[in-house]
Write an enzyme that holds these catalytic residues in place. Structure first.
Site, mmCIF file in Angstrom:
data_model
loop_
_atom_site.group_PDB
_atom_site.id
_atom_site.type_symbol
_atom_site.label_atom_id
_atom_site.label_comp_id
_atom_site.label_asym_id
_atom_site.label_seq_id
_atom_site.Cartn_x
_atom_site.Cartn_y
_atom_site.Cartn_z
ATOM 1 N N CYS A 74 -5.327 12.604 12.103
ATOM 2 C CA CYS A 74 -6.012 11.309 12.062
ATOM 3 C C CYS A 74 -5.894 10.717 13.462
ATOM 4 C CB CYS A 74 -5.396 10.402 11.000
ATOM 5 S SG CYS A 74 -3.852 9.694 11.504
ATOM 6 N N ILE A 76 7.399 7.721 17.002
ATOM 7 C CA ILE A 76 7.057 8.401 15.754
ATOM 8 C C ILE A 76 5.753 9.188 15.870
ATOM 9 C CG2 ILE A 76 6.560 8.097 13.287
ATOM 10 C CD1 ILE A 76 9.417 7.319 13.934
ATOM 11 N N ARG A 101 -8.623 -0.591 4.581
ATOM 12 C CA ARG A 101 -7.770 0.420 3.952
ATOM 13 C C ARG A 101 -6.416 -0.177 3.558
ATOM 14 N NH1 ARG A 101 -7.376 5.922 7.117
ATOM 15 N NH2 ARG A 101 -6.051 6.177 5.293
ATOM 16 N N ASP A 143 4.689 0.936 12.126
ATOM 17 C CA ASP A 143 3.508 0.256 11.559
ATOM 18 C C ASP A 143 3.399 -1.198 12.007
ATOM 19 O OD1 ASP A 143 3.502 1.942 8.306
ATOM 20 O OD2 ASP A 143 2.939 2.577 10.318
ATOM 21 N N ARG A 190 -5.018 10.541 4.207
ATOM 22 C CA ARG A 190 -4.002 11.579 4.394
ATOM 23 C C ARG A 190 -2.914 11.552 3.340
ATOM 24 N NH1 ARG A 190 -0.852 11.950 6.855
ATOM 25 N NH2 ARG A 190 -0.756 14.108 7.525
ATOM 26 N N LYS A 235 0.845 -1.206 0.000
ATOM 27 C CA LYS A 235 0.000 0.000 0.000
ATOM 28 C C LYS A 235 0.877 1.251 0.000
ATOM 29 C CE LYS A 235 -1.702 1.599 4.011
ATOM 30 N NZ LYS A 235 -1.427 3.008 4.316
ATOM 31 N N ASN A 236 1.886 1.279 0.881
ATOM 32 C CA ASN A 236 2.666 2.509 1.066
ATOM 33 C C ASN A 236 3.716 2.740 -0.007
ATOM 34 O OD1 ASN A 236 1.084 3.051 3.214
ATOM 35 N ND2 ASN A 236 2.604 2.543 4.773
ATOM 36 N N ARG A 291 -0.228 14.747 12.467
ATOM 37 C CA ARG A 291 0.269 14.467 11.109
ATOM 38 C C ARG A 291 0.425 15.747 10.268
ATOM 39 N NH1 ARG A 291 -1.285 9.029 9.919
ATOM 40 N NH2 ARG A 291 0.267 9.059 8.277
ATOM 41 N N PRO A 292 1.145 16.758 10.754
ATOM 42 C CA PRO A 292 1.313 17.985 9.951
ATOM 43 C C PRO A 292 2.078 17.726 8.658
ATOM 44 C CG PRO A 292 2.761 18.012 11.855
ATOM 45 C CD PRO A 292 1.898 16.809 12.008
ATOM 46 N N VAL A 293 2.000 18.668 7.722
ATOM 47 C CA VAL A 293 2.709 18.532 6.433
ATOM 48 C C VAL A 293 3.637 19.728 6.219
ATOM 49 C CG1 VAL A 293 1.022 17.025 5.327
ATOM 50 C CG2 VAL A 293 0.697 19.515 5.223
ATOM 51 N N ASP A 294 4.075 20.344 7.324
ATOM 52 C CA ASP A 294 4.930 21.539 7.220
ATOM 53 C C ASP A 294 6.234 21.264 6.474
ATOM 54 O OD1 ASP A 294 5.144 20.021 9.802
ATOM 55 O OD2 ASP A 294 7.000 21.171 9.912
ATOM 56 N N GLN A 295 6.757 20.058 6.583
ATOM 57 C CA GLN A 295 8.024 19.754 5.888
ATOM 58 C C GLN A 295 7.821 19.650 4.375
ATOM 59 O OE1 GLN A 295 11.018 19.602 7.721
ATOM 60 N NE2 GLN A 295 9.567 20.468 9.197
HETATM 61 C C1 EPZ Z 1 4.150 7.199 6.335
HETATM 62 O O1 EPZ Z 1 3.314 8.203 6.869
HETATM 63 C C2 EPZ Z 1 3.287 5.954 6.214
HETATM 64 N N1 EPZ Z 1 2.190 6.207 5.292
HETATM 65 C C3 EPZ Z 1 2.743 5.576 7.593
HETATM 66 O O2 EPZ Z 1 1.998 4.364 7.452
HETATM 67 C C4 EPZ Z 1 3.934 5.325 8.521
HETATM 68 O O3 EPZ Z 1 3.458 5.021 9.818
HETATM 69 C C5 EPZ Z 1 4.831 6.561 8.563
HETATM 70 O O4 EPZ Z 1 5.241 6.924 7.227
HETATM 71 C C6 EPZ Z 1 6.087 6.349 9.404
HETATM 72 O O5 EPZ Z 1 6.817 5.271 8.889
HETATM 73 C C7 EPZ Z 1 2.423 6.168 3.958
HETATM 74 O O6 EPZ Z 1 3.537 5.933 3.515
HETATM 75 C C8 EPZ Z 1 1.248 6.418 3.056
HETATM 76 P P1 EPZ Z 1 5.993 10.672 8.379
HETATM 77 P P2 EPZ Z 1 3.816 9.744 6.872
HETATM 78 O O7 EPZ Z 1 5.846 11.899 7.576
HETATM 79 O O8 EPZ Z 1 4.727 9.960 5.729
HETATM 80 C C9 EPZ Z 1 6.038 14.161 11.621
HETATM 81 C C10 EPZ Z 1 0.170 2.930 7.760
HETATM 82 O O9 EPZ Z 1 -0.259 2.408 8.799
HETATM 83 N N2 EPZ Z 1 5.914 15.077 10.462
HETATM 84 O O10 EPZ Z 1 7.177 9.782 8.145
HETATM 85 O O11 EPZ Z 1 2.639 10.607 7.010
HETATM 86 C C11 EPZ Z 1 4.825 13.270 11.797
HETATM 87 O O12 EPZ Z 1 3.835 13.913 12.556
HETATM 88 C C12 EPZ Z 1 0.599 4.377 7.783
HETATM 89 O O13 EPZ Z 1 0.321 2.337 6.665
HETATM 90 C C13 EPZ Z 1 5.873 16.453 10.692
HETATM 91 O O14 EPZ Z 1 5.913 16.918 11.840
HETATM 92 O O15 EPZ Z 1 4.672 9.801 8.208
HETATM 93 C C14 EPZ Z 1 5.393 12.065 12.504
HETATM 94 O O16 EPZ Z 1 5.496 12.362 13.884
HETATM 95 C C15 EPZ Z 1 0.290 5.054 9.112
HETATM 96 N N3 EPZ Z 1 5.772 17.291 9.624
HETATM 97 C C16 EPZ Z 1 6.803 11.951 11.918
HETATM 98 O O17 EPZ Z 1 7.099 13.232 11.353
HETATM 99 C C17 EPZ Z 1 5.730 16.830 8.331
HETATM 100 O O18 EPZ Z 1 5.660 17.662 7.397
HETATM 101 C C18 EPZ Z 1 6.952 10.902 10.814
HETATM 102 O O19 EPZ Z 1 5.880 11.069 9.939
HETATM 103 C C19 EPZ Z 1 5.789 15.430 8.115
HETATM 104 C C20 EPZ Z 1 5.883 14.579 9.189
#
Ligand code: EPZ
Length: 421
Positions: free
Chosen positions: A116, A330, A400, A308, A92, A22-23, A121-125
């Protein structure tokens, strides 16, 4: 809403075929937005989240057609670089359309995904990186409005504040069509990032370093067409390994790859499982002990133990011999399965991002409720062991990320029934 009814106590045996990841499929489908050519994809899992991203891609004017596990995307007709709230709020990872739409069209309007169950889950980066590449970005009425003002994105050096998987993927896709070189430092090393990079390279992108924490992308004028197969799902693989381990079972997992789960296999071996990988035949075989040993876990970015798999391994610790501490580093709210496991008789104490799990003799069936994708997998694993019939509600979370889960579990000897309201 559908429910699952699981009668515990069956020792799993037989073979299960792992589906596409999926990912990896989600970012790779978004990569189809980058080209006016055709991306022919194989091993695409049939999941709710994949259906959602296909709907979003279709709304942009790009045509997507599906034939079982094959998806054909033709990017010729892209004329509406928008991802609407109605669809984005349900998944998301839709934020992964932002980078490709902006790079291809010079503009994009993508709904902020919102939080969620497992965290804000911010997207600031994602936004910071695109701004560094020259995008003008505003947030208006819950949407990210991004523009390049008629110019191309410009390659630059980006270092994300934390390791972010989809952040790395979004920026890597945007950089494929930028002017010059982009260097992403502190990049995510997850295997799904490598799979996306390999697909982009097959489309004509110039990328090096995927799988390390420094990824270099040389922008190109445009991408072409490709035929690509999505990698097997390592988290689905880990989930079925845990299902076998929970029941003292012995199963063969086929159509999977073994190098992506070393940290999980190590922990299951510490619990007493015997796991043999057959790289040539792309399979794993697990033999489980009658009684598991407790094991401590600490989640962290790849190649460390994956967040995960935290919920699934917590379920194993509930009936293991000993006491385990589980630290979730995480996400800030990824223990919601704990209270549901306690309804089945588990002994778990939560203190912030640390859970202490004291193994009990056995679990007892009850009604429980799924709260997020991997939490629901944890409840399924626990129900396979609990004495009696467990009802798991709100299993749309499960749909999902797990293709045909009841058929696959039934094929392994479990007693599982889906009840549709
Ligand atoms: C991906 O989510 C996966 N989803 C998640 O899988 C997985 O748990 C996660 O990576 C960690 O491995 C997909 O690939 C579709 P991150 P993602 O950005 O990219 C913070 C599942 O169960 N962060 O690596 O959204 C964030 O809040 C799902 O299949 C910011 O602060 O995760 C978290 O604490 C759940 N700002 C950490 O970084 C940002 O702009 C890591 O999040 C981006 C992230």
């Amino acid at each position: 809403m559908d429910k699952l009814l699981i009668t515990g106590g069956q020792r799993l045996s037989g073979e299960v075929k792992i589906s596409g990841a999926k990912n990896a499929a989600l970012p790779i489908l978004c990569a189809g937005l980058l080209t006016s050519g055709t991306l022919e994809l194989h091993n695409v899992p049939q999941l709710r989240d994949v259906n959602t991203i296909l709907k979003i891609i279709n709304e942009t004017g790009v045509t997507c057609t599906r034939d079982k596990d094959c998806v054909f995307i033709n990017g010729q007709g892209l004329n509406n670089p928008v991802a609407s709230y109605e669809l984005v709020k349900t998944m998301r990872a839709s934020i992964l359309t932002l980078g490709p739409l902006l790079a291809r069209c010079g503009e994009a309007k993508v709904s902020l995904p919102g939080g969620c169950a497992i965290g804000a889950r911010p997207v600031d980066q994602h936004i910071k990186g695109l701004q560094a590449m020259g995008a003008e970005i505003n947030i208006d009425k819950g949407y990210v409005i991004a523009k390049t003002k008629g110019k191309k994105l410009v390659g630059t050096r980006i270092c994300t504040d934390m390791v972010t998987v989809t952040g790395t993927e979004n920026l890597m896709m945007a950089a494929c069509l930028a002017e010059g070189e982009t260097i992403i430092e502190n990049a995510a090393r997850e295997p799904e990032v490598i799979d996306l990079a390999n697909c982009l390279i097959s489309l004509g992108a110039k990328i090096s370093g995927a799988g390390t924490d420094v990824i270099k992308i040389q922008g190109v004028e445009k991408l072409a067409s490709s035929n690509y197969s999505v990698m097997p799902d390592r988290i689905e693989t880990g989930t079925y390994l845990c299902a076998a381990a929970m029941t003292g079972g012995e199963i063969l997992l086929s159509n999977t790859i073994t190098w992506t789960l070393d940290s999980v296999i190590e922990k299951l071996s510490e619990m007493g499982c015997d796991i043999v990988s057959d790289v040539r035949n792309q399979s794993l075989r697990i033999k489980s002990p009658q009684k598991l040993k407790s094991v401590n876990l600490r989640t962290a970015p790849y190649p460390a133990f994956p967040t995960d798999m935290q919920a699934q391994c917590m379920a194993l610790n509930c009936i293991a011999d000993g006491v385990a501490t589980i630290k979730e580093t995480i996400f800030e709210n990824r223990f919601m399965h704990a209270v549901e496991l306690m309804r089945l008789g588990a002994n778990i104490a939560i203190d912030g991002n640390i859970a202490t799990v004291r193994g009990v003799e056995n679990l007892t069936a009850a009604k429980v409720m799924a709260t997020d994708l991997r939490a629901s997998a944890s409840l399924v694993i626990a129900a396979l062991k609990a004495e009696g019939s467990t009802t798991i509600e709100r299993i749309y979370h499960l749909d999902r990320g797990y293709e045909n889960i009841e058929e696959k579990l039934t094929g392994l000897g479990a007693i599982v029934k889906r009840i549709s309201d």
